[in-house]
Design a protein around this motif. Structure first.
Motif, mmCIF file in Angstrom:
data_model
loop_
_atom_site.group_PDB
_atom_site.id
_atom_site.type_symbol
_atom_site.label_atom_id
_atom_site.label_comp_id
_atom_site.label_asym_id
_atom_site.label_seq_id
_atom_site.Cartn_x
_atom_site.Cartn_y
_atom_site.Cartn_z
ATOM 1 N N UNK A 18 0.810 -1.214 0.000
ATOM 2 C CA UNK A 18 0.000 0.000 0.000
ATOM 3 C C UNK A 18 0.847 1.269 0.000
ATOM 4 N N UNK A 19 2.163 1.085 -0.133
ATOM 5 C CA UNK A 19 3.090 2.218 -0.232
ATOM 6 C C UNK A 19 2.882 3.221 0.899
ATOM 7 N N UNK A 20 3.122 2.733 2.121
ATOM 8 C CA UNK A 20 2.991 3.566 3.320
ATOM 9 C C UNK A 20 4.375 3.687 3.962
ATOM 10 N N UNK A 21 5.271 4.459 3.350
ATOM 11 C CA UNK A 21 6.662 4.500 3.809
ATOM 12 C C UNK A 21 6.867 5.188 5.156
ATOM 13 N N UNK A 22 5.931 6.030 5.575
ATOM 14 C CA UNK A 22 6.115 6.765 6.824
ATOM 15 C C UNK A 22 5.633 5.995 8.056
ATOM 16 N N UNK A 23 5.211 4.737 7.874
ATOM 17 C CA UNK A 23 4.781 3.901 8.984
ATOM 18 C C UNK A 23 5.774 2.758 9.147
ATOM 19 N N UNK A 24 6.247 2.587 10.363
ATOM 20 C CA UNK A 24 7.154 1.492 10.691
ATOM 21 C C UNK A 24 6.318 0.270 11.066
ATOM 22 N N UNK A 25 6.730 -0.927 10.657
ATOM 23 C CA UNK A 25 5.956 -2.127 11.015
ATOM 24 C C UNK A 25 5.700 -2.249 12.519
ATOM 25 N N UNK A 26 6.639 -1.785 13.325
ATOM 26 C CA UNK A 26 6.481 -1.868 14.789
ATOM 27 C C UNK A 26 5.322 -1.006 15.292
ATOM 28 N N UNK A 27 4.900 -0.023 14.501
ATOM 29 C CA UNK A 27 3.780 0.838 14.888
ATOM 30 C C UNK A 27 2.434 0.134 14.726
ATOM 31 N N UNK A 28 2.398 -0.925 13.958
ATOM 32 C CA UNK A 28 1.148 -1.641 13.699
ATOM 33 C C UNK A 28 0.999 -2.753 14.724
ATOM 34 N N UNK A 29 0.110 -2.555 15.668
ATOM 35 C CA UNK A 29 -0.171 -3.578 16.669
ATOM 36 C C UNK A 29 -0.878 -4.750 15.984
ATOM 37 N N UNK A 30 -0.622 -5.951 16.440
ATOM 38 C CA UNK A 30 -1.222 -7.135 15.820
ATOM 39 C C UNK A 30 -2.749 -7.127 15.871
ATOM 40 N N UNK A 31 -3.329 -6.415 16.842
ATOM 41 C CA UNK A 31 -4.781 -6.358 16.974
ATOM 42 C C UNK A 31 -5.386 -5.041 16.489
ATOM 43 N N UNK A 32 -4.565 -4.159 15.915
ATOM 44 C CA UNK A 32 -5.070 -2.891 15.394
ATOM 45 C C UNK A 32 -6.088 -3.162 14.290
ATOM 46 N N UNK A 33 -7.253 -2.550 14.380
ATOM 47 C CA UNK A 33 -8.266 -2.688 13.332
ATOM 48 C C UNK A 33 -7.766 -1.886 12.134
ATOM 49 N N UNK A 34 -7.415 -2.585 11.069
ATOM 50 C CA UNK A 34 -6.710 -1.979 9.949
ATOM 51 C C UNK A 34 -7.497 -0.909 9.198
ATOM 52 N N UNK A 35 -8.815 -1.043 9.140
ATOM 53 C CA UNK A 35 -9.609 -0.117 8.345
ATOM 54 C C UNK A 35 -10.365 0.906 9.180
ATOM 55 N N UNK A 36 -10.055 1.023 10.441
ATOM 56 C CA UNK A 36 -10.756 1.987 11.288
ATOM 57 C C UNK A 36 -9.774 2.716 12.185
ATOM 58 N N UNK A 37 -8.707 3.242 11.578
ATOM 59 C CA UNK A 37 -7.732 3.966 12.384
ATOM 60 C C UNK A 37 -7.100 5.066 11.554
ATOM 61 N N UNK A 38 -6.465 5.995 12.247
ATOM 62 C CA UNK A 38 -5.828 7.123 11.567
ATOM 63 C C UNK A 38 -4.387 6.827 11.169
ATOM 64 N N UNK A 39 -3.824 5.743 11.670
ATOM 65 C CA UNK A 39 -2.431 5.413 11.366
ATOM 66 C C UNK A 39 -2.265 5.024 9.899
ATOM 67 N N UNK A 40 -3.144 4.146 9.405
ATOM 68 C CA UNK A 40 -2.990 3.616 8.051
ATOM 69 C C UNK A 40 -3.906 4.275 7.018
ATOM 70 N N UNK A 41 -5.075 4.771 7.453
ATOM 71 C CA UNK A 41 -6.011 5.428 6.529
ATOM 72 C C UNK A 41 -6.356 4.569 5.319
ATOM 73 N N UNK A 42 -6.758 3.337 5.528
ATOM 74 C CA UNK A 42 -7.047 2.403 4.440
ATOM 75 C C UNK A 42 -8.496 2.532 3.972
ATOM 76 N N UNK A 43 -8.725 2.225 2.692
ATOM 77 C CA UNK A 43 -10.072 2.240 2.126
ATOM 78 C C UNK A 43 -10.327 0.942 1.368
ATOM 79 N N UNK A 44 -11.462 0.852 0.678
ATOM 80 C CA UNK A 44 -11.835 -0.397 0.007
ATOM 81 C C UNK A 44 -10.889 -0.755 -1.141
#
Length: 86
Positions: A18-44
């Motif tokens: 998804x070409x998200x270079x400003x996010x470090x893998x360590x910032x993504x918690x294993x239980x983070x809801x991927x489509x409902x957060x401001x860290x990743x800003x993912x869409x359909x």
């Protein structure tokens, strides 16, 4: 492959695909809801790209689009799906 390594690979896949270079893998918690957060800003559209990348990298098939969002809920749900398919 250990669960920790699998989760790390999934996080790297998300960032690379998804070409998200400003996010470090360590910032993504294993239980983070991927489509409902401001860290990743993912869409359909991101979901579609992610499904294709996961299928290719981990040799699994996500055939039901309705079920795909449940699979893509978090890194842990993706890892659960991959482990079930292997």
């Amino acid at each position: 492959m250990s669960r920790a390594k699998l989760c790390e690979d999934i996080k790297n896949n998300i960032i690379t695909t998804l070409k998200i270079p400003d996010v470090d893998p360590a910032q993504i918690d294993d239980d983070l809801v991927l489509f409902e957060n401001d860290l990743l800003n993912l869409d359909s559209l991101d979901a579609l790209e992610l499904v294709m990348a996961i299928q290719q990298q981990f040799s699994v098939v996500i055939s039901d689009q309705n079920h795909a969002f449940n699979i893509l809920k978090s890194v842990n749900t993706i890892a659960d799906f991959i482990e079930e398919q292997r």
